[in-house]
Scaffold this active site. Structure first.
Site, PDB file in Angstrom:
ATOM      1  N   HIS A  48      -9.755   5.118   0.500  1.00 23.55           N
ATOM      2  CA  HIS A  48      -8.718   4.961   1.520  1.00 23.55           C
ATOM      3  C   HIS A  48      -9.181   5.564   2.839  1.00 23.55           C
ATOM      4  CE1 HIS A  48      -5.010   4.396  -1.305  1.00 23.55           C
ATOM      5  NE2 HIS A  48      -6.065   3.750  -1.729  1.00 23.55           N
ATOM      6  N   LYS A  71      -8.098   9.840  10.323  1.00 24.37           N
ATOM      7  CA  LYS A  71      -7.810   8.479  10.765  1.00 24.37           C
ATOM      8  C   LYS A  71      -8.718   8.033  11.913  1.00 24.37           C
ATOM      9  CE  LYS A  71      -4.476   7.989   7.883  1.00 24.37           C
ATOM     10  NZ  LYS A  71      -4.572   7.020   6.800  1.00 24.37           N
ATOM     11  N   GLU A  90      -3.322  -0.478  -8.420  1.00 23.40           N
ATOM     12  CA  GLU A  90      -4.108   0.683  -8.007  1.00 23.40           C
ATOM     13  C   GLU A  90      -3.291   1.966  -8.173  1.00 23.40           C
ATOM     14  OE1 GLU A  90      -6.718   0.456  -4.620  1.00 23.40           O
ATOM     15  OE2 GLU A  90      -6.016   2.382  -3.865  1.00 23.40           O
ATOM     16  N   ASP A 108       0.833  -1.210   0.000  1.00 20.72           N
ATOM     17  CA  ASP A 108       0.000   0.000   0.000  1.00 20.72           C
ATOM     18  C   ASP A 108       0.868   1.262   0.000  1.00 20.72           C
ATOM     19  OD1 ASP A 108      -2.266   1.520   0.131  1.00 20.72           O
ATOM     20  OD2 ASP A 108      -2.602   1.229   2.267  1.00 20.72           O
ATOM     21  N   HIS A 109       0.431   2.248  -0.728  1.00 26.33           N
ATOM     22  CA  HIS A 109       1.128   3.544  -0.774  1.00 26.33           C
ATOM     23  C   HIS A 109       2.620   3.387  -0.990  1.00 26.33           C
ATOM     24  CE1 HIS A 109      -1.730   6.762  -0.247  1.00 26.33           C
ATOM     25  NE2 HIS A 109      -2.461   5.902   0.422  1.00 26.33           N
TER      26      HIS A 109
END
Ligand code: ZN
Length: 407
Positions: A269, A236, A194, A131-132
Protein backbone atom coordinates in the site's frame (compact mmCIF):
# COMPACT_ATOMS: atom_id res chain seq x y z
CA UNK A 1 -23.20 14.41 -35.17
CA UNK A 2 -22.32 18.04 -35.19
CA UNK A 3 -19.79 19.45 -32.81
CA UNK A 4 -19.06 16.11 -31.19
CA UNK A 5 -15.53 14.81 -31.00
CA UNK A 6 -15.81 11.03 -31.05
CA UNK A 7 -13.19 8.90 -29.33
CA UNK A 8 -12.49 6.45 -32.17
CA UNK A 9 -11.29 3.62 -29.90
CA UNK A 10 -14.57 3.61 -28.02
CA UNK A 11 -16.73 2.36 -30.89
CA UNK A 12 -18.66 -0.84 -30.08
CA UNK A 13 -21.39 -2.70 -31.88
CA UNK A 14 -24.35 -4.70 -30.65
CA UNK A 15 -27.43 -5.84 -32.59
CA UNK A 16 -26.46 -3.67 -35.55
CA UNK A 17 -26.29 -0.58 -33.39
CA UNK A 18 -23.08 1.31 -32.69
CA UNK A 19 -22.12 2.99 -29.46
CA UNK A 20 -19.32 5.45 -28.90
CA UNK A 21 -18.12 8.04 -26.44
CA UNK A 22 -17.87 11.63 -27.53
CA UNK A 23 -17.04 15.04 -26.15
CA UNK A 24 -18.69 18.36 -26.77
CA UNK A 25 -17.90 21.61 -24.95
CA UNK A 26 -15.75 19.66 -22.46
CA UNK A 27 -18.62 17.36 -21.51
CA UNK A 28 -18.80 13.68 -22.43
CA UNK A 29 -21.75 11.87 -23.97
CA UNK A 30 -22.78 8.45 -25.11
CA UNK A 31 -23.60 8.42 -28.80
CA UNK A 32 -25.63 5.65 -30.33
CA UNK A 33 -27.99 5.14 -33.24
CA UNK A 34 -30.72 6.13 -30.78
CA UNK A 35 -29.16 9.56 -30.27
CA UNK A 36 -27.16 11.45 -27.68
CA UNK A 37 -27.37 10.50 -24.01
CA UNK A 38 -25.67 11.62 -20.84
CA UNK A 39 -23.23 9.51 -18.89
CA UNK A 40 -25.72 8.56 -16.20
CA UNK A 41 -25.61 5.53 -13.91
CA UNK A 42 -28.59 4.05 -15.79
CA UNK A 43 -26.77 4.37 -19.11
CA UNK A 44 -23.66 2.86 -17.61
CA UNK A 45 -25.72 -0.13 -16.52
CA UNK A 46 -27.27 -0.45 -19.95
CA UNK A 47 -23.87 -0.51 -21.57
CA UNK A 48 -22.55 -3.03 -19.04
CA UNK A 49 -25.31 -5.42 -20.01
CA UNK A 50 -24.53 -5.13 -23.70
CA UNK A 51 -20.76 -5.37 -23.33
CA UNK A 52 -19.58 -7.69 -20.56
CA UNK A 53 -15.94 -6.64 -20.96
CA UNK A 54 -16.86 -3.25 -19.49
CA UNK A 55 -17.59 -4.91 -16.15
CA UNK A 56 -14.83 -5.28 -13.59
CA UNK A 57 -13.59 -8.78 -13.03
CA UNK A 58 -11.35 -10.76 -10.68
CA UNK A 59 -7.59 -11.12 -10.90
CA UNK A 60 -6.74 -14.01 -8.62
CA UNK A 61 -3.08 -14.30 -7.70
CA UNK A 62 -1.60 -12.85 -10.86
CA UNK A 63 0.54 -9.73 -10.62
CA UNK A 64 -1.61 -6.63 -10.34
CA UNK A 65 -1.44 -2.86 -9.93
CA UNK A 66 -3.91 -0.42 -8.39
CA UNK A 67 -4.40 2.87 -10.23
CA UNK A 68 -6.41 4.77 -7.63
CA UNK A 69 -8.15 7.62 -9.43
CA UNK A 70 -9.60 10.20 -7.06
CA UNK A 71 -11.03 12.40 -9.79
CA UNK A 72 -12.50 9.73 -12.03
CA UNK A 73 -10.74 11.20 -15.06
CA UNK A 74 -7.61 9.08 -15.29
CA UNK A 75 -8.63 5.63 -16.53
CA UNK A 76 -8.16 6.32 -20.25
CA UNK A 77 -4.68 7.63 -19.42
CA UNK A 78 -3.97 4.54 -17.36
CA UNK A 79 -4.97 2.33 -20.26
CA UNK A 80 -2.30 4.05 -22.36
CA UNK A 81 0.20 3.37 -19.58
CA UNK A 82 -0.43 -0.37 -19.83
CA UNK A 83 0.53 -0.67 -23.49
CA UNK A 84 1.99 -4.15 -23.90
CA UNK A 85 2.81 -4.59 -20.22
CA UNK A 86 1.88 -7.81 -18.53
CA UNK A 87 -0.18 -6.63 -15.58
CA UNK A 88 -3.74 -6.87 -14.33
CA UNK A 89 -4.93 -3.31 -13.68
CA UNK A 90 -7.28 -2.28 -10.90
CA UNK A 91 -8.75 0.89 -12.39
CA UNK A 92 -11.44 1.45 -9.77
CA UNK A 93 -9.76 1.68 -6.39
CA UNK A 94 -10.93 4.09 -3.73
CA UNK A 95 -11.15 3.89 0.02
CA UNK A 96 -14.19 5.00 1.96
CA UNK A 97 -12.11 7.89 3.30
CA UNK A 98 -11.22 9.04 -0.22
CA UNK A 99 -14.82 8.84 -1.36
CA UNK A 100 -15.94 10.93 1.60
CA UNK A 101 -13.37 13.57 0.78
CA UNK A 102 -13.96 13.68 -2.95
CA UNK A 103 -17.74 13.55 -2.62
CA UNK A 104 -18.04 10.46 -4.80
CA UNK A 105 -20.18 7.39 -4.20
CA UNK A 106 -19.20 3.76 -4.67
CA UNK A 107 -21.24 3.79 -7.88
CA UNK A 108 -19.53 6.94 -9.16
CA UNK A 109 -16.14 5.30 -8.82
CA UNK A 110 -17.24 2.20 -10.75
CA UNK A 111 -19.03 4.23 -13.41
CA UNK A 112 -16.10 6.59 -14.01
CA UNK A 113 -13.69 3.69 -14.44
CA UNK A 114 -16.11 2.01 -16.82
CA UNK A 115 -16.52 5.11 -18.98
CA UNK A 116 -12.74 5.38 -19.13
CA UNK A 117 -12.42 1.74 -20.19
CA UNK A 118 -15.09 2.32 -22.81
CA UNK A 119 -13.45 5.52 -24.07
CA UNK A 120 -10.07 3.86 -24.46
CA UNK A 121 -11.42 0.71 -26.08
CA UNK A 122 -9.76 -1.45 -23.44
CA UNK A 123 -10.74 -5.13 -23.39
CA UNK A 124 -8.11 -6.73 -21.19
CA UNK A 125 -10.10 -7.02 -17.97
CA UNK A 126 -9.75 -4.84 -14.90
CA UNK A 127 -10.51 -4.93 -11.21
CA UNK A 128 -12.61 -2.79 -8.87
CA UNK A 129 -11.26 -2.57 -5.34
CA UNK A 130 -13.23 -1.22 -2.42
CA UNK A 131 -10.13 -0.17 -0.55
CA UNK A 132 -9.69 -0.01 3.22
CA UNK A 133 -13.27 -0.86 3.99
CA UNK A 134 -13.86 -1.08 7.73
CA UNK A 135 -17.57 -1.38 8.37
CA UNK A 136 -19.67 -4.40 7.54
CA UNK A 137 -22.44 -2.18 6.16
CA UNK A 138 -19.95 -0.79 3.60
CA UNK A 139 -18.86 -4.31 2.66
CA UNK A 140 -22.49 -5.14 1.90
CA UNK A 141 -22.94 -1.96 -0.12
CA UNK A 142 -19.82 -2.68 -2.16
CA UNK A 143 -21.14 -6.18 -2.90
CA UNK A 144 -24.37 -4.74 -4.18
CA UNK A 145 -22.55 -2.18 -6.34
CA UNK A 146 -20.49 -4.85 -8.09
CA UNK A 147 -16.99 -4.45 -6.68
CA UNK A 148 -14.76 -7.41 -7.47
CA UNK A 149 -12.05 -6.86 -4.86
CA UNK A 150 -12.52 -6.24 -1.17
CA UNK A 151 -9.72 -4.84 0.95
CA UNK A 152 -10.72 -5.32 4.57
CA UNK A 153 -9.11 -2.97 7.05
CA UNK A 154 -9.50 -4.33 10.58
CA UNK A 155 -7.39 -1.61 12.21
CA UNK A 156 -10.19 -0.75 14.67
CA UNK A 157 -9.65 -4.24 16.11
CA UNK A 158 -5.86 -4.29 16.18
CA UNK A 159 -4.49 -3.93 19.69
CA UNK A 160 -1.18 -2.20 19.08
CA UNK A 161 -0.29 -2.00 22.74
CA UNK A 162 -0.47 -5.74 23.39
CA UNK A 163 2.72 -7.75 23.70
CA UNK A 164 1.86 -11.07 22.08
CA UNK A 165 0.66 -11.84 18.57
CA UNK A 166 -2.67 -13.33 19.63
CA UNK A 167 -3.66 -10.25 21.59
CA UNK A 168 -2.48 -7.85 18.88
CA UNK A 169 -4.19 -9.50 15.91
CA UNK A 170 -6.80 -11.91 17.33
CA UNK A 171 -9.81 -9.59 17.18
CA UNK A 172 -8.68 -8.12 13.86
CA UNK A 173 -8.56 -11.55 12.26
CA UNK A 174 -12.03 -12.33 13.60
CA UNK A 175 -13.26 -9.17 11.89
CA UNK A 176 -11.64 -10.13 8.59
CA UNK A 177 -13.28 -13.57 8.79
CA UNK A 178 -16.67 -11.97 9.54
CA UNK A 179 -16.36 -9.71 6.48
CA UNK A 180 -15.27 -12.58 4.25
CA UNK A 181 -18.26 -14.69 5.25
CA UNK A 182 -20.53 -11.72 4.74
CA UNK A 183 -19.36 -11.32 1.14
CA UNK A 184 -19.74 -15.05 0.55
CA UNK A 185 -23.31 -14.81 1.77
CA UNK A 186 -24.08 -11.70 -0.26
CA UNK A 187 -22.70 -12.70 -3.62
CA UNK A 188 -22.35 -15.82 -5.66
CA UNK A 189 -19.88 -14.15 -8.01
CA UNK A 190 -16.14 -14.76 -7.56
CA UNK A 191 -14.15 -11.99 -5.86
CA UNK A 192 -10.63 -11.04 -4.86
CA UNK A 193 -10.12 -10.64 -1.15
CA UNK A 194 -7.38 -8.70 0.56
CA UNK A 195 -6.66 -8.74 4.27
CA UNK A 196 -4.86 -5.55 5.19
CA UNK A 197 -3.02 -5.03 8.44
CA UNK A 198 -0.78 -2.29 7.08
CA UNK A 199 -2.05 0.48 9.34
CA UNK A 200 -0.47 -0.70 12.58
CA UNK A 201 2.02 1.14 14.76
CA UNK A 202 4.84 -1.36 14.33
CA UNK A 203 5.99 -3.45 11.36
CA UNK A 204 4.47 -6.90 10.93
CA UNK A 205 6.92 -9.56 12.07
CA UNK A 206 7.43 -12.78 10.10
CA UNK A 207 5.85 -14.65 13.04
CA UNK A 208 2.78 -12.43 12.88
CA UNK A 209 2.60 -12.96 9.11
CA UNK A 210 2.52 -16.73 9.62
CA UNK A 211 -0.02 -16.44 12.39
CA UNK A 212 -2.40 -14.34 10.26
CA UNK A 213 -2.17 -16.67 7.27
CA UNK A 214 -2.72 -19.78 9.38
CA UNK A 215 -5.73 -18.29 11.17
CA UNK A 216 -7.36 -17.10 7.96
CA UNK A 217 -6.73 -20.40 6.18
CA UNK A 218 -8.14 -22.36 9.10
CA UNK A 219 -11.31 -20.30 8.93
CA UNK A 220 -11.61 -21.01 5.20
CA UNK A 221 -10.83 -17.46 4.09
CA UNK A 222 -9.60 -17.67 0.53
CA UNK A 223 -7.64 -14.42 0.39
CA UNK A 224 -5.81 -13.41 -2.77
CA UNK A 225 -3.62 -10.72 -1.25
CA UNK A 226 -2.27 -9.70 2.12
CA UNK A 227 -1.11 -6.19 3.02
CA UNK A 228 1.40 -6.07 5.82
CA UNK A 229 2.98 -3.12 7.55
CA UNK A 230 6.51 -3.16 6.20
CA UNK A 231 9.51 -1.66 7.93
CA UNK A 232 10.37 1.98 7.21
CA UNK A 233 8.08 4.86 6.36
CA UNK A 234 5.61 4.68 3.49
CA UNK A 235 4.59 8.29 3.49
CA UNK A 236 2.11 9.65 1.01
CA UNK A 237 3.33 10.72 -2.42
CA UNK A 238 7.08 10.51 -1.78
CA UNK A 239 9.80 7.88 -1.97
CA UNK A 240 10.48 5.29 0.73
CA UNK A 241 12.07 6.62 3.91
CA UNK A 242 14.30 4.21 5.78
CA UNK A 243 17.22 1.85 5.43
CA UNK A 244 16.81 0.09 2.11
CA UNK A 245 19.02 -2.84 3.14
CA UNK A 246 16.84 -3.46 6.20
CA UNK A 247 13.72 -3.26 4.05
CA UNK A 248 15.22 -5.74 1.63
CA UNK A 249 15.99 -8.22 4.38
CA UNK A 250 12.50 -7.94 5.91
CA UNK A 251 10.69 -8.05 2.61
CA UNK A 252 12.67 -11.10 1.58
CA UNK A 253 11.52 -12.88 4.76
CA UNK A 254 7.88 -12.04 4.04
CA UNK A 255 8.17 -12.98 0.39
CA UNK A 256 9.61 -16.35 1.39
CA UNK A 257 6.72 -17.02 3.79
CA UNK A 258 4.29 -16.02 1.06
CA UNK A 259 5.83 -18.51 -1.36
CA UNK A 260 5.95 -21.21 1.27
CA UNK A 261 2.20 -21.00 1.94
CA UNK A 262 1.36 -20.13 -1.65
CA UNK A 263 -1.99 -19.05 -3.01
CA UNK A 264 -1.78 -15.32 -2.28
CA UNK A 265 0.39 -12.32 -3.09
CA UNK A 266 1.82 -9.56 -0.94
CA UNK A 267 0.12 -6.21 -1.35
CA UNK A 268 2.09 -3.00 -1.01
CA UNK A 269 0.00 0.00 0.00
CA UNK A 270 0.95 3.67 -0.31
CA UNK A 271 2.95 2.58 -3.34
CA UNK A 272 2.96 6.05 -4.89
CA UNK A 273 6.47 7.16 -5.77
CA UNK A 274 8.28 4.40 -3.83
CA UNK A 275 10.78 4.21 -6.67
CA UNK A 276 13.80 3.12 -4.66
CA UNK A 277 12.16 -0.09 -3.42
CA UNK A 278 10.18 -1.12 -6.50
CA UNK A 279 13.01 -3.17 -8.00
CA UNK A 280 13.51 -4.93 -4.65
CA UNK A 281 9.82 -5.77 -4.33
CA UNK A 282 9.78 -7.16 -7.85
CA UNK A 283 12.91 -9.24 -7.38
CA UNK A 284 12.15 -10.60 -3.90
CA UNK A 285 8.54 -11.42 -4.72
CA UNK A 286 9.61 -13.15 -7.93
CA UNK A 287 7.54 -10.71 -9.94
CA UNK A 288 4.23 -11.54 -8.26
CA UNK A 289 2.70 -8.81 -6.09
CA UNK A 290 0.02 -6.20 -5.83
CA UNK A 291 0.89 -2.51 -5.57
CA UNK A 292 -1.55 0.27 -4.80
CA UNK A 293 -1.15 3.88 -5.80
CA UNK A 294 -3.63 6.71 -5.57
CA UNK A 295 -2.30 10.10 -4.52
CA UNK A 296 0.37 10.22 -7.17
CA UNK A 297 -2.32 10.29 -9.88
CA UNK A 298 -3.93 13.28 -8.22
CA UNK A 299 -0.53 14.99 -7.99
CA UNK A 300 -0.04 14.60 -11.74
CA UNK A 301 -3.36 16.36 -12.23
CA UNK A 302 -2.15 19.13 -9.92
CA UNK A 303 1.10 19.31 -11.88
CA UNK A 304 -0.83 19.77 -15.12
CA UNK A 305 -2.81 22.61 -13.57
CA UNK A 306 0.41 24.28 -12.38
CA UNK A 307 1.56 24.28 -16.01
CA UNK A 308 -1.66 25.28 -17.69
CA UNK A 309 -3.47 27.50 -15.22
CA UNK A 310 -0.97 29.04 -12.78
CA UNK A 311 -3.61 31.32 -11.24
CA UNK A 312 -5.81 28.33 -10.36
CA UNK A 313 -2.79 26.48 -9.00
CA UNK A 314 -1.95 29.41 -6.75
CA UNK A 315 -5.44 29.39 -5.27
CA UNK A 316 -5.29 25.64 -4.74
CA UNK A 317 -1.95 26.00 -3.01
CA UNK A 318 -3.19 28.81 -0.72
CA UNK A 319 -6.19 26.74 0.27
CA UNK A 320 -3.96 23.72 0.88
CA UNK A 321 -1.83 25.76 3.29
CA UNK A 322 -4.96 26.93 5.06
CA UNK A 323 -6.45 23.41 5.37
CA UNK A 324 -3.28 21.49 6.06
CA UNK A 325 -3.44 21.18 9.84
CA UNK A 326 -7.03 19.96 9.74
CA UNK A 327 -6.50 17.57 6.83
CA UNK A 328 -3.26 15.99 7.97
CA UNK A 329 -4.83 14.32 11.00
CA UNK A 330 -5.79 11.10 9.26
CA UNK A 331 -2.61 10.82 7.21
CA UNK A 332 0.81 9.64 8.10
CA UNK A 333 3.12 12.42 6.95
CA UNK A 334 6.05 14.38 8.38
CA UNK A 335 5.60 17.42 6.15
CA UNK A 336 7.62 20.51 7.07
CA UNK A 337 5.68 23.46 5.68
CA UNK A 338 8.59 25.83 6.34
CA UNK A 339 10.43 24.04 3.54
CA UNK A 340 7.71 24.77 0.98
CA UNK A 341 8.89 27.79 -1.06
CA UNK A 342 6.72 30.88 -0.64
CA UNK A 343 4.31 31.28 -3.54
CA UNK A 344 4.77 35.02 -3.94
CA UNK A 345 8.48 34.49 -4.53
CA UNK A 346 7.87 32.09 -7.42
CA UNK A 347 7.20 33.04 -11.01
CA UNK A 348 4.52 31.09 -12.89
CA UNK A 349 7.18 29.14 -14.76
CA UNK A 350 8.61 27.88 -11.47
CA UNK A 351 5.30 26.56 -10.10
CA UNK A 352 5.52 23.06 -11.63
CA UNK A 353 8.84 22.55 -9.84
CA UNK A 354 6.96 22.63 -6.55
CA UNK A 355 5.60 19.21 -7.43
CA UNK A 356 9.16 17.85 -7.29
CA UNK A 357 9.62 18.96 -3.69
CA UNK A 358 8.54 16.42 -1.08
CA UNK A 359 6.98 18.83 1.39
CA UNK A 360 5.01 20.64 -1.29
CA UNK A 361 3.90 17.27 -2.73
CA UNK A 362 2.52 16.17 0.61
CA UNK A 363 0.89 19.54 1.16
CA UNK A 364 -1.09 19.14 -2.08
CA UNK A 365 -1.52 15.42 -1.60
CA UNK A 366 -3.44 15.32 1.65
CA UNK A 367 -5.56 18.45 1.16
CA UNK A 368 -7.31 17.16 -1.96
CA UNK A 369 -10.68 16.98 -0.20
CA UNK A 370 -10.64 20.63 0.83
CA UNK A 371 -9.36 21.72 -2.57
CA UNK A 372 -12.01 19.78 -4.46
CA UNK A 373 -14.78 21.03 -2.22
CA UNK A 374 -13.96 24.58 -3.21
CA UNK A 375 -12.67 24.39 -6.77
CA UNK A 376 -14.06 21.19 -8.21
CA UNK A 377 -15.57 22.70 -11.33
CA UNK A 378 -12.51 24.68 -12.34
CA UNK A 379 -10.22 21.73 -11.75
CA UNK A 380 -12.32 19.36 -13.85
CA UNK A 381 -12.68 21.99 -16.56
CA UNK A 382 -8.93 22.48 -16.83
CA UNK A 383 -8.21 18.75 -16.85
CA UNK A 384 -10.84 18.14 -19.52
CA UNK A 385 -9.53 21.01 -21.60
CA UNK A 386 -6.02 19.54 -21.57
CA UNK A 387 -7.08 15.91 -21.60
CA UNK A 388 -4.36 14.63 -23.94
CA UNK A 389 -1.61 16.27 -21.89
CA UNK A 390 -3.15 14.86 -18.72
CA UNK A 391 -3.06 11.32 -20.15
CA UNK A 392 0.49 11.83 -21.36
CA UNK A 393 1.65 12.89 -17.92
CA UNK A 394 -0.06 9.94 -16.27
CA UNK A 395 1.46 7.64 -18.84
CA UNK A 396 4.98 8.91 -18.17
CA UNK A 397 4.67 8.96 -14.39
CA UNK A 398 2.84 5.67 -13.85
CA UNK A 399 4.91 4.12 -16.60
CA UNK A 400 7.96 4.87 -14.48
CA UNK A 401 6.30 3.04 -11.58
CA UNK A 402 5.57 0.00 -13.70
CA UNK A 403 8.98 -0.13 -15.35
CA UNK A 404 10.82 0.03 -12.04
CA UNK A 405 8.64 -2.81 -10.76
CA UNK A 406 9.80 -4.88 -13.72
CA UNK A 407 6.44 -4.76 -15.45
ZN1 ZN B 1 -3.26 0.73 3.27
Amino acid sequence: MQGFKIYPESKLEKNNKTYSLAQKDLKKYLLSDDGVSELTHANANKLRKFFPHLNPTTCGIKRSFGFGDRLGLATAGHVKTLKARDIFPVFAQQSIREMERTGRSMEDVLDDAMWGVFQAGYRGGYGADIDHVKKEEDVIKACECGYTMFTIDPSDYVNDRAKDIVSIYGKAIEHIIRCYNLIKKKTSAPFDFEASVDETATPTTPQAHRFIVEKLRKAGVNFTSLALRFIGDFEKGIDYIGDIEVFKEQFLAHAAICREFGGYKLSIHSGSDKFSIYPIISEMAHGVFHIKTAGTNWLEAVRLISHKDPALYRRMHELALYSFEKDRKSYHVTTDLSKVPALDKLSDEKLPELLNENNARQLMHITYGSILKDMREEIYKTLNLYEDEHYKMLCTHLGRHLSLAGI
